[in-house]
Design a protein around this motif. Structure first.
Motif, PDB file in Angstrom:
ATOM      1  N   MET A   1       0.613  -1.904  -0.294  1.00  8.06           N
ATOM      2  CA  MET A   1       0.058  -0.175   0.133  1.00  8.06           C
ATOM      3  C   MET A   1       0.752   1.512  -0.175  1.00  8.06           C
ATOM      4  O   MET A   1       2.061   1.608   0.934  1.00  8.06           O
ATOM      5  N   LYS A   2       0.404   2.813  -0.767  1.00 11.99           N
ATOM      6  CA  LYS A   2       1.132   3.077  -0.960  1.00 11.99           C
ATOM      7  C   LYS A   2       0.473   4.895  -0.264  1.00 11.99           C
ATOM      8  O   LYS A   2      -1.024   4.667  -0.377  1.00 11.99           O
ATOM      9  N   ILE A   3       1.249   5.074   0.518  1.00  9.17           N
ATOM     10  CA  ILE A   3       0.339   6.557   1.577  1.00  9.17           C
ATOM     11  C   ILE A   3       0.800   7.874   0.650  1.00  9.17           C
ATOM     12  O   ILE A   3       2.287   7.850   0.721  1.00  9.17           O
ATOM     13  N   SER A   4       0.790   8.635   0.808  1.00 11.68           N
ATOM     14  CA  SER A   4       0.642  10.032   0.066  1.00 11.68           C
ATOM     15  C   SER A   4       0.103  11.619   0.864  1.00 11.68           C
ATOM     16  O   SER A   4      -0.672  11.876   1.355  1.00 11.68           O
ATOM     17  N   ILE A   5       1.364  11.519   1.449  1.00 11.32           N
ATOM     18  CA  ILE A   5       1.094  13.066   1.740  1.00 11.32           C
ATOM     19  C   ILE A   5       1.524  13.990   1.040  1.00 11.32           C
ATOM     20  O   ILE A   5       2.874  14.551   0.739  1.00 11.32           O
ATOM     21  N   VAL A   6       0.325  15.187   1.336  1.00 10.96           N
ATOM     22  CA  VAL A   6       0.951  16.442   0.996  1.00 10.96           C
ATOM     23  C   VAL A   6       1.208  17.391   2.257  1.00 10.96           C
ATOM     24  O   VAL A   6       0.538  17.583   2.541  1.00 10.96           O
ATOM     25  N   THR A   7       1.668  18.291   1.817  1.00 17.02           N
ATOM     26  CA  THR A   7       2.578  19.519   2.732  1.00 17.02           C
ATOM     27  C   THR A   7       2.550  21.109   1.897  1.00 17.02           C
ATOM     28  O   THR A   7       3.576  20.766   0.959  1.00 17.02           O
ATOM     29  N   PRO A   8       1.274  21.667   2.085  1.00 20.88           N
ATOM     30  CA  PRO A   8       1.407  23.046   1.288  1.00 20.88           C
ATOM     31  C   PRO A   8       2.552  23.969   2.414  1.00 20.88           C
ATOM     32  O   PRO A   8       2.381  23.891   3.692  1.00 20.88           O
ATOM     33  N   CYS A   9       3.505  24.838   2.172  1.00 25.32           N
ATOM     34  CA  CYS A   9       4.141  25.173   2.436  1.00 25.32           C
ATOM     35  C   CYS A   9       4.649  26.961   2.135  1.00 25.32           C
ATOM     36  O   CYS A   9       4.903  26.593   1.248  1.00 25.32           O
ATOM     37  N   LEU A  10       4.906  27.726   2.511  1.00 23.50           N
ATOM     38  CA  LEU A  10       5.704  29.313   2.615  1.00 23.50           C
ATOM     39  C   LEU A  10       6.587  29.986   3.863  1.00 23.50           C
ATOM     40  O   LEU A  10       6.158  30.557   4.660  1.00 23.50           O
ATOM     41  N   ASN A  11       8.144  29.537   3.570  1.00 20.89           N
ATOM     42  CA  ASN A  11       8.135  30.364   4.751  1.00 20.89           C
ATOM     43  C   ASN A  11       8.461  29.716   6.109  1.00 20.89           C
ATOM     44  O   ASN A  11       8.153  30.581   6.798  1.00 20.89           O
ATOM     45  N   PRO A  12       8.306  27.912   6.515  1.00 20.92           N
ATOM     46  CA  PRO A  12       7.949  27.521   7.056  1.00 20.92           C
ATOM     47  C   PRO A  12       9.352  27.502   8.434  1.00 20.92           C
ATOM     48  O   PRO A  12       8.608  28.011   9.379  1.00 20.92           O
ATOM     49  N   GLY A  13      10.118  28.312   7.936  1.00 19.71           N
ATOM     50  CA  GLY A  13      11.180  27.935   9.388  1.00 19.71           C
ATOM     51  C   GLY A  13      11.393  26.958  10.152  1.00 19.71           C
ATOM     52  O   GLY A  13      11.657  26.144   9.103  1.00 19.71           O
ATOM     53  N   ARG A  14      12.050  26.890  11.174  1.00 21.38           N
ATOM     54  CA  ARG A  14      11.465  26.453  11.899  1.00 21.38           C
ATOM     55  C   ARG A  14      11.207  25.204  12.302  1.00 21.38           C
ATOM     56  O   ARG A  14      11.612  24.531  12.151  1.00 21.38           O
ATOM     57  N   PHE A  15       9.544  25.029  11.793  1.00 20.31           N
ATOM     58  CA  PHE A  15       8.693  24.316  12.010  1.00 20.31           C
ATOM     59  C   PHE A  15       8.691  23.137  10.772  1.00 20.31           C
ATOM     60  O   PHE A  15       8.377  22.161  11.729  1.00 20.31           O
ATOM     61  N   LEU A  16       9.552  23.355   9.766  1.00 18.54           N
ATOM     62  CA  LEU A  16       9.560  22.948   8.671  1.00 18.54           C
ATOM     63  C   LEU A  16      10.144  20.969   9.161  1.00 18.54           C
ATOM     64  O   LEU A  16       9.972  20.750   8.385  1.00 18.54           O
ATOM     65  N   ALA A  17      11.667  21.408  10.108  1.00 14.89           N
ATOM     66  CA  ALA A  17      12.364  20.074  10.569  1.00 14.89           C
ATOM     67  C   ALA A  17      11.419  19.311  10.912  1.00 14.89           C
ATOM     68  O   ALA A  17      11.677  18.049  10.449  1.00 14.89           O
ATOM     69  N   PRO A  18      10.788  19.486  12.163  1.00 17.86           N
ATOM     70  CA  PRO A  18      10.116  18.609  12.538  1.00 17.86           C
ATOM     71  C   PRO A  18       8.971  18.095  12.306  1.00 17.86           C
ATOM     72  O   PRO A  18       9.513  16.644  12.096  1.00 17.86           O
ATOM     73  N   ALA A  19       8.083  18.550  11.416  1.00 17.81           N
ATOM     74  CA  ALA A  19       7.408  18.206  10.304  1.00 17.81           C
ATOM     75  C   ALA A  19       7.856  16.923   9.093  1.00 17.81           C
ATOM     76  O   ALA A  19       7.246  15.825   9.363  1.00 17.81           O
ATOM     77  N   MET A  20       9.030  17.828   9.149  1.00 16.83           N
ATOM     78  CA  MET A  20       9.965  16.848   8.115  1.00 16.83           C
ATOM     79  C   MET A  20      10.429  15.082   8.957  1.00 16.83           C
ATOM     80  O   MET A  20      10.061  13.953   7.711  1.00 16.83           O
ATOM     81  N   ARG A  21      10.791  15.800   9.944  1.00 14.39           N
ATOM     82  CA  ARG A  21      11.070  14.249  10.823  1.00 14.39           C
ATOM     83  C   ARG A  21       9.995  13.575  10.652  1.00 14.39           C
ATOM     84  O   ARG A  21      10.489  12.009  10.641  1.00 14.39           O
ATOM     85  N   SER A  22       8.748  14.205  11.471  1.00 18.47           N
ATOM     86  CA  SER A  22       7.515  12.927  11.661  1.00 18.47           C
ATOM     87  C   SER A  22       7.320  12.493  10.709  1.00 18.47           C
ATOM     88  O   SER A  22       6.226  11.314  10.801  1.00 18.47           O
ATOM     89  N   ILE A  23       6.998  12.690   8.702  1.00 19.25           N
ATOM     90  CA  ILE A  23       6.993  12.530   7.915  1.00 19.25           C
ATOM     91  C   ILE A  23       8.299  10.936   6.900  1.00 19.25           C
ATOM     92  O   ILE A  23       7.985  10.253   6.923  1.00 19.25           O
ATOM     93  N   LEU A  24       9.465  11.496   7.792  1.00 19.28           N
ATOM     94  CA  LEU A  24      10.341  10.607   6.335  1.00 19.28           C
ATOM     95  C   LEU A  24      10.613   9.332   7.366  1.00 19.28           C
ATOM     96  O   LEU A  24      11.465   8.637   7.151  1.00 19.28           O
ATOM     97  N   ASP A  25      11.392   9.958   9.411  1.00 16.52           N
ATOM     98  CA  ASP A  25      11.590   8.873  10.013  1.00 16.52           C
ATOM     99  C   ASP A  25       9.634   7.947   9.670  1.00 16.52           C
ATOM    100  O   ASP A  25      10.338   6.559  10.785  1.00 16.52           O
ATOM    101  N   GLN A  26       8.734   7.757   9.967  1.00 16.05           N
ATOM    102  CA  GLN A  26       8.099   6.437   9.203  1.00 16.05           C
ATOM    103  C   GLN A  26       8.132   5.398   8.579  1.00 16.05           C
ATOM    104  O   GLN A  26       8.682   5.555   7.566  1.00 16.05           O
TER     105      GLN A  26
END
Length: 259
Positions: A1-26
């Motif tokens: 099964m494939k799961i697709s996560i979409v993230t809209p962003c514009l200058n997310p700053g320091r919040f991007l790193a924890p969001a990114m880790r929470s997705i890619l570390d799954q």
């Protein structure tokens, strides 16, 4: 099964790193696709994402008319069997995607899943537990009519099958705040959700976020969305209006008390 996560962003700053880790570390019995729809960030976001060199990451950068259009465009690119979006300041809980995929695989008739969602502050600390418990009480007594009367669904903790999106979507790009609520109402008319009694996500509340400012207009827009589907249900219309006032004044009181 494939799961697709979409993230809209514009200058997310320091919040991007924890969001990114929470997705890619799954990790689990699924293929992951992360589609980032960037509206032209100038804070180094594009450079950080390009440096990942990760085949699971699809980066698209260019202007859009707003969050809803960015999400729609991202979901149009998605190839997953299961779809969701996660804003760049929110996070998934560890193991969330494995839990979601496991439910969908065990229960072929389940078409969308809603889990629990914590509220966190800019530093990642859990806050406003009473609001979380209040929303969970509504969630675990779910009916379409209750949803018409109040939006108790936390967007980051929602996942759905591609076929349901094709039947109910796309997001209404004319909405500024409540495009998710409008989608939940359309999905709910088709089929009730499968509720998951586990924390799947964390919603970050901070002063610079759109929802963090808790403006009256977002709840007034929510009321207008509900009215689209209420028909001649005058009682539900009144209850929703009262719930709007209750929420707006509760947040104003919390701000006065510094909470």
């Amino acid at each position: 099964m494939k799961i697709s996560i979409v993230t809209p962003c514009l200058n997310p700053g320091r919040f991007l790193a924890p969001a990114m880790r929470s997705i890619l570390d799954q990790a689990g019995p699924f293929d992951l696709e992360w589609i980032v729809m960037d509206a032209g960030s100038t804070d180094g976001t594009l450079e950080r994402l390009r440096a990942l060199d990760d085949p699971r990451v699809i980066l698209s950068s260019g202007p859009d008319s707003g969050q809803a259009q960015a999400i729609n465009n991202g979901l149009a690119k998605a190839r997953g069997d299961v779809l969701a979006w996660l804003n760049a300041d929110d996070c998934y809980a560890p193991g969330a995607l494995t839990e979601v995929v496991d439910i969908f695989q065990r229960e072929p008739r389940s078409r969308w899943i809603i889990g629990r969602c914590r509220i966190i502050d800019a530093a990642g600390r859990e806050i406003r537990r009473r609001i979380t418990r209040y929303k969970e009480r509504g969630l675990f007594r779910f009916t379409h009519r209750r949803l018409l009367r109040e939006n108790f669904i936390s967007q980051p903790a929602v996942f759905w099958r591609r076929e349901l999106w094709q039947q109910a979507g796309p997001l209404d790009e004319a909405l500024d705040y409540t495009m998710d609520y409008d989608l939940w109402l359309r999905m709910s008319r088709i089929v009730p959700p499968r509720l998951c009694d586990r924390v799947l996500a964390e919603f970050r509340l901070h002063p610079t976020s759109k929802s963090g400012r808790v403006r009256r207009e977002q709840f007034d827009e929510q009321y207008r969305v509900a009215r689209r589907y209420l028909g001649d249900d005058v009682a539900s219309r009144l209850i929703h209006r009262l719930n709007v006032e209750k929420i707006v004044w509760s947040y104003r009181l919390m701000r006065c008390l510094g909470r």
